[in-house]
Design a protein around this motif. Structure first.
Motif, PDB file in Angstrom:
ATOM      1  N   LYS A 214      26.449  24.771  26.469  1.00 21.80           N
ATOM      2  CA  LYS A 214      27.126  25.677  25.782  1.00 21.80           C
ATOM      3  C   LYS A 214      28.485  26.118  26.054  1.00 21.80           C
ATOM      4  O   LYS A 214      29.475  25.959  25.368  1.00 21.80           O
TER       5      LYS A 214
ATOM      6  N   GLU B 276      31.635  33.927  20.759  1.00 21.89           N
ATOM      7  CA  GLU B 276      31.051  34.456  21.792  1.00 21.89           C
ATOM      8  C   GLU B 276      31.710  35.693  22.702  1.00 21.89           C
ATOM      9  O   GLU B 276      32.868  35.621  22.667  1.00 21.89           O
TER      10      GLU B 276
ATOM     11  N   SER C  85      41.737  28.645  26.884  1.00 22.23           N
ATOM     12  CA  SER C  85      41.886  29.265  25.642  1.00 22.23           C
ATOM     13  C   SER C  85      43.599  29.451  25.435  1.00 22.23           C
ATOM     14  O   SER C  85      44.150  29.401  26.427  1.00 22.23           O
TER      15      SER C  85
ATOM     16  N   SER D  97      30.773  23.087  26.518  1.00 25.73           N
ATOM     17  CA  SER D  97      31.278  22.128  25.292  1.00 25.73           C
ATOM     18  C   SER D  97      32.473  22.833  24.755  1.00 25.73           C
ATOM     19  O   SER D  97      33.119  22.196  23.968  1.00 25.73           O
ATOM     20  N   GLU D  98      32.988  24.055  25.281  1.00 26.70           N
ATOM     21  CA  GLU D  98      34.279  24.764  24.560  1.00 26.70           C
ATOM     22  C   GLU D  98      35.487  24.132  25.360  1.00 26.70           C
ATOM     23  O   GLU D  98      35.263  23.475  26.273  1.00 26.70           O
TER      24      GLU D  98
ATOM     25  N   LYS E  92      43.988  27.516  18.950  1.00 30.63           N
ATOM     26  CA  LYS E  92      42.868  26.513  19.091  1.00 30.63           C
ATOM     27  C   LYS E  92      43.199  25.923  20.695  1.00 30.63           C
ATOM     28  O   LYS E  92      44.091  26.147  21.322  1.00 30.63           O
TER      29      LYS E  92
ATOM     30  N   LYS F 102      39.218  19.088  27.559  1.00 29.45           N
ATOM     31  CA  LYS F 102      37.742  18.814  27.360  1.00 29.45           C
ATOM     32  C   LYS F 102      37.129  18.726  28.678  1.00 29.45           C
ATOM     33  O   LYS F 102      37.546  17.979  29.689  1.00 29.45           O
TER      34      LYS F 102
ATOM     35  N   TYR G 257      35.754  31.934  20.045  1.00 29.68           N
ATOM     36  CA  TYR G 257      34.851  30.865  19.724  1.00 29.68           C
ATOM     37  C   TYR G 257      33.557  31.599  19.420  1.00 29.68           C
ATOM     38  O   TYR G 257      32.284  31.007  19.778  1.00 29.68           O
TER      39      TYR G 257
END
Length: 382
Positions: free
Chosen positions: A178, A135, A186, A181-182, A199, A203, A133
């Motif tokens: 931050k 980062e 994974s 919000s991902e 994807k 949440k 993502y």
């Protein structure tokens, strides 16, 4: 003293609260019926009990150390090993595909090794997991890890990811927003020796991104027969169910839960003493399990306990009493069982006959080799 599994220490401090106390007993008031004991000739660390779609049944896995040699144990419908993977040392990360295949990465190496069920290296490949993502991150696969094989023979790997560059999220609202919000998990697709990012799923609840933040951000994940991902959070009285791309919430209600306790948060330095004292005051949802045999869920509840005793000694988090909150297939509370403290919640397994829990007293009496008591548990969906 045998070498410790160094990479487990931090996680064990946060999530493991083994019990101790009364002698093993069977009382009429205790709803779990002991039907057998299981003896393992080795210790058990970082155990998991999960539903695996490839076998459409329960799998138990854990690490153990024998004669200073580290092993990964994979067990289908049992606690006794189906496959024993011999490892070369401590791991940075691992990705278990099935009973025949394990991907491992060792410290100070950018190689990923594919190991078969004879512990032979059958392939070596490279992949930069550090970019997710946009980062730079380091994958953390020891807490929540799942694999799912699709019709094409490809594996989807799900796991959580730590973010060193955002380590200050507990004291920084911007970093917290931050990070949370991902997606929660994974996802990567593995085929042959090729890994591709997919994807992510899930949440985070809004409270993770709130101004106040939380004292404990620990969460756990399970996968059920419908391939729904179930998330539980230490401080939140709810489960989140990820199904068909949507998140739904179900209320939890432990009978031991008290009103929310306000803590000093956003501290600059981690203080173990403060953590232990705060832990004694909180009731939290430590872990949860999906029982694929009975289609129900077990929530491990850590109860409150006195931090300081009358004699001036202090209780540690591992002394915390606990209970099992049971939900049926509709996520409705159907029971909550107050557990004896000599049963250790970090040695919790689900098998066809019921649930097996490590008994501290019996284990200590057997030179530290693991002894588990097998309990028959009611099928609440009948």
């Amino acid at each position: 003293m045998r070498p410790k599994l160094v990479f487990l220490i931090i996680i064990q401090i946060l999530i493991v609260f083994p019990g101790r106390g009364n002698n093993y007993t069977s009382s009429p008031e205790f709803p779990l019926v002991p039907i057998d004991t299981i003896n393992l000739d080795f210790s058990v660390s970082m155990s998991k009990s999960i539903f695996v779609p490839e076998y459409y049944t329960q799998v138990n896995y854990y690490f153990t150390e024998i004669n200073e040699q580290l092993y990964f144990i994979y067990s289908i419908d049992s606690i006794k090993p189906t496959t024993i993977f011999k490892l070369q040392g401590l791991l940075t990360s691992f990705y278990c595909l099935n009973k025949d295949s394990l991907i491992v990465n060792y410290p100070n190496s950018d190689q990923y090794l594919l190991i078969n069920n004879k512990s032979e290296i059958i392939d070596t490949f490279y992949f930069d997991f550090s970019k997710i993502y946009g980062e730079k991150k380091i994958p953390w696969t020891f807490l929540n890890l799942f694999s799912n094989k699709n019709k094409n023979g490809e594996y989807f790997l799900y796991f959580q990811t730590t973010i060193p560059s955002l380590h200050n999220y507990q004291r920084s609202l911007d970093s917290r927003i931050k990070l949370f919000s991902e997606p929660i998990l994974s996802c990567y697709k593995f085929s042959g020796n090729c890994i591709k990012i997919e994807k992510g799923i899930g949440k985070y609840p809004d409270k993770f991104k709130s101004l106040d933040g939380m004292y404990n951000y620990i969460y756990h994940v399970s996968l059920n027969r419908n391939l729904d991902f179930i998330f539980s959070f230490y401080e939140l009285d709810s489960l989140s169910i990820y199904s068909n791309g949507e998140m739904k919430s179900k209320y939890l209600n432990s009978k031991f839960k008290t009103k929310e306790i306000k803590y000093k948060k956003n501290i600059d330095d981690y203080d173990l003493t403060e953590y232990e004292e705060n832990s004694s005051k909180t009731v939290g949802y430590l872990n949860h399990y999906y029982d694929s045999y009975r289609d129900q869920y077990y929530i491990i509840v850590k109860k409150q306990y006195p931090y300081e005793n009358e004699d001036g000694t202090y209780n540690k988090p591992e002394d915390a009493p606990w209970s099992i909150l049971i939900l049926n297939d509709k996520f409705e509370k159907v029971d909550e069982i107050d557990m004896p403290n000599h049963l250790r919640k970090q040695g919790f397994f689900i098998v066809p006959e019921g649930i097996a829990i490590q008994d501290k007293i019996l284990t200590d009496q057997n030179s530290g080799n693991s002894v588990l008591v097998l309990y028959k548990i009611k099928n609440y969906n009948l």
